[in-house]
Scaffold this active site. Structure first.
Site, PDB file in Angstrom:
ATOM      1  CG  ASP A  63      -0.294  -0.211   2.544  1.00 14.35           C
ATOM      2  OD1 ASP A  63       0.855   0.227   2.710  1.00 14.35           O
ATOM      3  OD2 ASP A  63      -0.932  -0.815   3.430  1.00 14.35           O
ATOM      4  CG  HIS A  68       4.419  -9.896  -0.764  1.00 17.52           C
ATOM      5  ND1 HIS A  68       3.632 -10.277   0.299  1.00 17.52           N
ATOM      6  CD2 HIS A  68       5.371 -10.868  -0.885  1.00 17.52           C
ATOM      7  CE1 HIS A  68       4.098 -11.413   0.801  1.00 17.52           C
ATOM      8  NE2 HIS A  68       5.152 -11.783   0.104  1.00 17.52           N
ATOM      9  CB  CYS A  89       5.520  -3.330 -19.859  1.00 24.68           C
ATOM     10  SG  CYS A  89       5.138  -3.847 -21.539  1.00 24.68           S
ATOM     11  CB  CYS A 133       2.812  -0.797 -22.109  1.00 25.58           C
ATOM     12  SG  CYS A 133       4.481  -0.108 -22.098  1.00 25.58           S
TER      13      CYS A 133
HETATM   14  C1  BJW Z   1      -3.247  -6.765  13.529  1.00 28.85           C
HETATM   15  C2  BJW Z   1      -4.087  -5.644  13.522  1.00 28.85           C
HETATM   16  C3  BJW Z   1      -3.674  -4.510  14.253  1.00 28.85           C
HETATM   17  C4  BJW Z   1      -4.978  -7.188  12.299  1.00 28.85           C
HETATM   18  N1  BJW Z   1      -2.528  -4.541  14.911  1.00 28.85           N
HETATM   19  N2  BJW Z   1      -2.126  -6.771  14.203  1.00 28.85           N
HETATM   20  C5  BJW Z   1       6.444 -23.032   1.624  1.00 28.85           C
HETATM   21  C6  BJW Z   1       5.494 -23.673   2.370  1.00 28.85           C
HETATM   22  C7  BJW Z   1       4.138 -23.539   2.072  1.00 28.85           C
HETATM   23  C8  BJW Z   1       3.722 -22.770   1.005  1.00 28.85           C
HETATM   24  C9  BJW Z   1       4.668 -22.126   0.251  1.00 28.85           C
HETATM   25  C10 BJW Z   1       5.994 -22.261   0.554  1.00 28.85           C
HETATM   26  N3  BJW Z   1       6.721 -21.507  -0.321  1.00 28.85           N
HETATM   27  C11 BJW Z   1       5.861 -20.907  -1.175  1.00 28.85           C
HETATM   28  C12 BJW Z   1       4.606 -21.293  -0.864  1.00 28.85           C
HETATM   29  C13 BJW Z   1       3.402 -20.855  -1.574  1.00 28.85           C
HETATM   30  C14 BJW Z   1       2.907 -19.501  -1.183  1.00 28.85           C
HETATM   31  C15 BJW Z   1       2.483 -19.549   0.282  1.00 28.85           C
HETATM   32  O1  BJW Z   1       3.162 -19.093   1.173  1.00 28.85           O
HETATM   33  N4  BJW Z   1       1.311 -20.092   0.540  1.00 28.85           N
HETATM   34  C16 BJW Z   1       0.795 -20.191   1.909  1.00 28.85           C
HETATM   35  C17 BJW Z   1      -0.394 -19.233   2.086  1.00 28.85           C
HETATM   36  C18 BJW Z   1       0.405 -21.607   2.153  1.00 28.85           C
HETATM   37  N5  BJW Z   1       3.912 -18.479  -1.404  1.00 28.85           N
HETATM   38  C19 BJW Z   1       4.096 -17.953  -2.599  1.00 28.85           C
HETATM   39  O2  BJW Z   1       3.484 -18.344  -3.573  1.00 28.85           O
HETATM   40  C20 BJW Z   1       5.164 -16.887  -2.727  1.00 28.85           C
HETATM   41  N6  BJW Z   1       6.029 -17.220  -3.810  1.00 28.85           N
HETATM   42  C21 BJW Z   1       7.005 -18.121  -3.688  1.00 28.85           C
HETATM   43  O3  BJW Z   1       7.351 -18.570  -2.652  1.00 28.85           O
HETATM   44  O4  BJW Z   1       7.561 -18.443  -4.881  1.00 28.85           O
HETATM   45  C22 BJW Z   1       8.518 -19.471  -4.948  1.00 28.85           C
HETATM   46  C23 BJW Z   1       9.056 -19.458  -6.381  1.00 28.85           C
HETATM   47  C24 BJW Z   1      10.420 -19.491  -6.567  1.00 28.85           C
HETATM   48  C25 BJW Z   1      10.919 -19.471  -7.876  1.00 28.85           C
HETATM   49  C26 BJW Z   1      10.044 -19.414  -8.959  1.00 28.85           C
HETATM   50  C27 BJW Z   1       8.687 -19.363  -8.762  1.00 28.85           C
HETATM   51  C28 BJW Z   1       8.188 -19.392  -7.456  1.00 28.85           C
HETATM   52  C29 BJW Z   1       4.514 -15.537  -3.093  1.00 28.85           C
HETATM   53  C30 BJW Z   1       3.621 -15.029  -2.026  1.00 28.85           C
HETATM   54  C31 BJW Z   1       2.920 -13.776  -2.544  1.00 28.85           C
HETATM   55  C32 BJW Z   1       1.863 -13.285  -1.581  1.00 28.85           C
HETATM   56  N7  BJW Z   1       1.072 -12.317  -2.223  1.00 28.85           N
HETATM   57  C33 BJW Z   1       0.050 -11.594  -1.473  1.00 28.85           C
HETATM   58  C34 BJW Z   1      -0.661 -10.629  -2.433  1.00 28.85           C
HETATM   59  C35 BJW Z   1       0.281  -9.457  -2.732  1.00 28.85           C
HETATM   60  C36 BJW Z   1      -0.309  -8.482  -3.700  1.00 28.85           C
HETATM   61  C37 BJW Z   1      -1.537  -7.795  -3.195  1.00 28.85           C
HETATM   62  O5  BJW Z   1      -1.579  -7.263  -2.086  1.00 28.85           O
HETATM   63  O6  BJW Z   1      -2.467  -7.796  -3.951  1.00 28.85           O
HETATM   64  O7  BJW Z   1       0.644 -10.879  -0.384  1.00 28.85           O
HETATM   65  S1  BJW Z   1      -1.110 -12.676  -0.639  1.00 28.85           S
HETATM   66  C38 BJW Z   1      -1.250 -11.693   0.823  1.00 28.85           C
HETATM   67  O8  BJW Z   1      -0.681 -12.395   1.955  1.00 28.85           O
HETATM   68  C39 BJW Z   1      -0.352 -10.473   0.578  1.00 28.85           C
HETATM   69  C40 BJW Z   1       0.275 -10.289   1.923  1.00 28.85           C
HETATM   70  O9  BJW Z   1       1.453  -9.524   1.803  1.00 28.85           O
HETATM   71  C41 BJW Z   1       0.497 -11.700   2.387  1.00 28.85           C
HETATM   72  C42 BJW Z   1       0.654 -11.822   3.873  1.00 28.85           C
HETATM   73  O10 BJW Z   1      -0.481 -11.400   4.546  1.00 28.85           O
HETATM   74  P1  BJW Z   1      -0.360 -10.627   5.930  1.00 28.85           P
HETATM   75  O11 BJW Z   1       0.304  -9.338   5.725  1.00 28.85           O
HETATM   76  O12 BJW Z   1       0.218 -11.521   6.942  1.00 28.85           O
HETATM   77  O13 BJW Z   1      -1.889 -10.294   6.232  1.00 28.85           O
HETATM   78  P2  BJW Z   1      -3.004 -11.222   6.920  1.00 28.85           P
HETATM   79  O14 BJW Z   1      -4.312 -10.644   6.578  1.00 28.85           O
HETATM   80  O15 BJW Z   1      -2.784 -12.654   6.637  1.00 28.85           O
HETATM   81  O16 BJW Z   1      -2.733 -11.054   8.478  1.00 28.85           O
HETATM   82  C43 BJW Z   1      -2.967  -9.837   9.161  1.00 28.85           C
HETATM   83  C44 BJW Z   1      -2.540 -10.026  10.596  1.00 28.85           C
HETATM   84  O17 BJW Z   1      -2.620  -8.773  11.251  1.00 28.85           O
HETATM   85  C45 BJW Z   1      -3.421 -10.997  11.388  1.00 28.85           C
HETATM   86  O18 BJW Z   1      -2.572 -11.889  12.103  1.00 28.85           O
HETATM   87  C46 BJW Z   1      -4.198 -10.095  12.351  1.00 28.85           C
HETATM   88  O19 BJW Z   1      -4.457 -10.718  13.595  1.00 28.85           O
HETATM   89  C47 BJW Z   1      -3.262  -8.931  12.507  1.00 28.85           C
HETATM   90  N8  BJW Z   1      -3.873  -7.637  12.812  1.00 28.85           N
HETATM   91  N9  BJW Z   1      -5.211  -5.854  12.779  1.00 28.85           N
HETATM   92  C48 BJW Z   1      -1.795  -5.633  14.931  1.00 28.85           C
HETATM   93  N10 BJW Z   1      -4.455  -3.331  14.321  1.00 28.85           N
END
Ligand code: BJW
Length: 251
Positions: A105, A120, A128, A149
């Protein structure tokens, strides 16, 4: 109990250790940006597979862009909160400080942070699909959707990392390096389930860093954390900050 932990954490930080901070969507929640998981999270309303994968974009770029356009409109209308502001200030207070964020953001930058590792990507950048060129694009609302683009007319995509896509290797390596050399790592407002970001704190801890987690609820990281502070980031960080500076000034 919380007050005692906050005091202990502040004592630790007062030594100005090498500090790495990992933030997630929870840090922006108090600004009004929806998180992904949890009761009001985006993934309750939308399916990640339909919107945040390269396959989804290949299938229906218009749908994906409409979702990003909606999120850009939401983000454009909000402001950084005290958590962002304090982390921006800490960049100057700690001699070695690295802010690593999963958020796209741009609110950390808006708050004044200058050195940020955006794991991310950034929702205000587009790429592009033909030439790979990365450009800033702040048009809200976007027209046309999907945007094209300006150089070659090919489809643009959001410069963010979707599931199944690799993170920028330079940014990821810089993040791992900051964690490896950190003495204290704070993990704030992330569910700690998305890899590889979720591994960063464990790497820091393996190298001897103290782990501090701030979240509303337990996460898979909590059992490993030295301190878990339950509460809102925008309330807990000011308490730590106040203690840090109050102590400094009275000595
Ligand atoms: C508060 C609060 C307050 C609320 N105060 N706290 C190994 C094991 C298992 C799976 C995988 C692995 N390696 C890769 C994977 C697959 C996958 C993955 O991890 N899947 C799991 C979900 C199972 N990972 C990927 O695919 C990644 N790529 C990769 O590893 O590629 C390998 C590769 C190598 C070479 C070639 C090709 C591939 C990429 C991950 C991309 C994630 N993308 C997103 C979208 C980004 C774009 C967008 O925003 O549109 O990223 S998904 C989404 O989740 C976003 C976030 O950055 C990310 C994390 O979420 P976050 O920030 O933790 O948010 P929430 O909502 O989950 O949690 C909020 C927290 O805040 C909560 O705990 C609340 O309690 C708390 N909270 N208010 C304090 N006021």
């Amino acid at each position: 109990m919380l007050a005692e932990k906050i005091k202990e954490v502040a004592e630790l930080l007062k030594e100005r250790p090498r500090l790495a901070v990992l933030t997630g969507a929870g840090v922006s929640a108090e600004s009004g940006v929806p998180t992904f998981r949890g009761p009001d999270g985006l993934w309750r309303q939308f399916r990640a597979e339909d919107l945040a994968t390269p396959e989804a974009f290949a299938r229906d770029p218009k749908l994906v862009w409409e979702w990003y356009d909606w999120r850009r409109q939401k983000i454009q209308s909000v402001a950084p909160n005290p958590a962002h502001m304090i982390l921006a200030r800490w960049e100057k207070y700690f001699p070695v400080f690295t802010l690593i964020t999963q958020n796209v953001d741009g609110l950390h930058r808006q708050a004044g942070s200058t050195k940020i590792l955006e794991l991310h990507g950034n929702i205000w950048m587009v790429r592009c699909t033909q030439e790979g060129k990365i450009m800033e694009n702040r048009q809200v609302p976007l027209t046309p959707i999907p945007p094209l683009c300006p150089n070659c007319g090919a489809l643009l995509r959001p410069h963010v990392v979707w599931f199944g896509e690799a993170l920028d290797p330079n940014i990821l390596e810089a993040a791992f390096e900051a964690c490896r050399r950190s003495e204290v790592m704070m993990v704030i407002g992330t569910s700690a389930v998305v890899q590889p970001a979720a591994s960063l704190p464990l790497v820091a801890q393996q190298r001897g860093a103290k782990l501090i987690e701030i979240n509303l609820e337990p996460t898979p990281l909590s059992p490993y954390a030295d301190y878990v502070l339950y509460g809102k980031a925008g309330e807990i960080l000011p308490l730590i900050d106040e203690f840090l500076f109050k102590k400094e000034n009275t000595e």
